[in-house]
Design a protein around this motif. Structure first.
Motif, PDB file in Angstrom:
ATOM      1  N   PRO A   1      -3.810 -48.525 -53.410  1.00  0.00           N
ATOM      2  CA  PRO A   1      -2.535 -49.057 -53.894  1.00  0.00           C
ATOM      3  C   PRO A   1      -1.405 -48.826 -52.897  1.00  0.00           C
ATOM      4  O   PRO A   1      -1.465 -47.930 -52.062  1.00  0.00           O
ATOM      5  N   SER A   2      -0.365 -49.643 -53.025  1.00  0.00           N
ATOM      6  CA  SER A   2       0.861 -49.462 -52.239  1.00  0.00           C
ATOM      7  C   SER A   2       1.890 -48.776 -53.119  1.00  0.00           C
ATOM      8  O   SER A   2       2.232 -49.285 -54.191  1.00  0.00           O
ATOM      9  N   ASP A   3       2.346 -47.633 -52.671  1.00  0.00           N
ATOM     10  CA  ASP A   3       3.367 -46.903 -53.415  1.00  0.00           C
ATOM     11  C   ASP A   3       4.667 -47.695 -53.370  1.00  0.00           C
ATOM     12  O   ASP A   3       5.025 -48.253 -52.331  1.00  0.00           O
TER      13      ASP A   3
ATOM     14  N   PHE B   1       0.604 -41.925 -58.387  1.00  0.00           N
ATOM     15  CA  PHE B   1       0.202 -42.275 -57.027  1.00  0.00           C
ATOM     16  C   PHE B   1       1.298 -41.831 -56.069  1.00  0.00           C
ATOM     17  O   PHE B   1       2.470 -42.117 -56.275  1.00  0.00           O
ATOM     18  N   GLY B   2       0.944 -41.101 -55.041  1.00  0.00           N
ATOM     19  CA  GLY B   2       1.921 -40.594 -54.090  1.00  0.00           C
ATOM     20  C   GLY B   2       2.774 -39.468 -54.646  1.00  0.00           C
ATOM     21  O   GLY B   2       3.716 -39.023 -54.000  1.00  0.00           O
TER      22      GLY B   2
ATOM     23  N   ALA C   1      -6.108 -60.731 -56.105  1.00  0.00           N
ATOM     24  CA  ALA C   1      -5.950 -59.892 -57.301  1.00  0.00           C
ATOM     25  C   ALA C   1      -4.699 -59.036 -57.167  1.00  0.00           C
ATOM     26  O   ALA C   1      -4.363 -58.586 -56.074  1.00  0.00           O
ATOM     27  N   LEU C   2      -4.033 -58.830 -58.298  1.00  0.00           N
ATOM     28  CA  LEU C   2      -2.845 -57.991 -58.303  1.00  0.00           C
ATOM     29  C   LEU C   2      -2.847 -57.118 -59.546  1.00  0.00           C
ATOM     30  O   LEU C   2      -3.027 -57.612 -60.659  1.00  0.00           O
ATOM     31  N   ARG C   3      -2.683 -55.823 -59.336  1.00  0.00           N
ATOM     32  CA  ARG C   3      -2.604 -54.852 -60.427  1.00  0.00           C
ATOM     33  C   ARG C   3      -1.302 -54.077 -60.284  1.00  0.00           C
ATOM     34  O   ARG C   3      -0.885 -53.756 -59.171  1.00  0.00           O
TER      35      ARG C   3
ATOM     36  N   ASP D   1       4.877 -47.341 -60.783  1.00  0.00           N
ATOM     37  CA  ASP D   1       4.317 -46.387 -59.840  1.00  0.00           C
ATOM     38  C   ASP D   1       3.869 -47.051 -58.533  1.00  0.00           C
ATOM     39  O   ASP D   1       4.302 -46.676 -57.465  1.00  0.00           O
ATOM     40  N   ALA D   2       2.981 -48.042 -58.627  1.00  0.00           N
ATOM     41  CA  ALA D   2       2.416 -48.646 -57.417  1.00  0.00           C
ATOM     42  C   ALA D   2       1.861 -50.026 -57.744  1.00  0.00           C
ATOM     43  O   ALA D   2       1.726 -50.393 -58.923  1.00  0.00           O
ATOM     44  N   VAL D   3       1.544 -50.794 -56.709  1.00  0.00           N
ATOM     45  CA  VAL D   3       0.849 -52.075 -56.878  1.00  0.00           C
ATOM     46  C   VAL D   3      -0.432 -52.041 -56.060  1.00  0.00           C
ATOM     47  O   VAL D   3      -0.498 -51.410 -55.012  1.00  0.00           O
TER      48      VAL D   3
END
Length: 143
Positions: free
Chosen positions: A25-27, A46-47, A69-71, A138-140
């Motif tokens: 994930p990206s923070d 996350f992070g 996909a995107l979460r 939080d993140a993606v």
């Protein structure tokens, strides 16, 4: 993508190679100005942190990414409101963070892996908050 093959003591390589695909994930980062703030939250996030706001309309935007996909990774709980997530110039999609019991780590599916590839920024906006509510993200995970 991680690929591995077994090799025996004689140096013979197994022809059946194992491959797995994973993503990190990206923070999310709070904008320099605005109502989003970074909250240190420990190992549940996350992070080690998450973003929070109590101001309707406040936005946080990612750098452009290419993905199918995107979460969204965000907490859910009784004191959390609703956000909307917009992919590029697309239609904003509401995401209710409200839940009966607090969960520090929940994954919201915004786009599945069967969708076409897109290159876009992701904008998250606080949509609705009632008294004493906040929104947290939080993140993606874009892959």
């Amino acid at each position: 993508r991680f690929t591995a093959a077994a090799v025996d003591l004689a140096g013979n390589r197994d022809p059946s190679v194992a491959t797995t695909v994973f993503s990190v994930p990206s923070d999310l980062t709070a904008p320099r100005s605005g109502a989003w703030r970074t909250v240190r939250g420990g190992s549940d996030y996350f992070g080690g942190d998450y973003l929070e706001t109590d101001t309707v309309g406040s936005r946080v935007t990612t750098k452009p990414m290419v993905f199918r996909a995107l979460r969204l990774i965000a907490p859910a709980g009784p004191r959390l409101g609703t956000i909307e997530v917009q992919i590029g110039d697309g239609v904003p999609r509401p995401v209710r963070l409200t839940a009966a019991k607090y969960q520090p780590f929940k994954v919201y599916v915004l786009r599945d892996e069967f969708a076409g590839r897109v290159g876009a920024k992701i904008t998250i906006r606080a949509r609705s908050l009632t008294r004493n509510q906040v929104v947290r993200v939080d993140a993606v995970l874009a892959r």
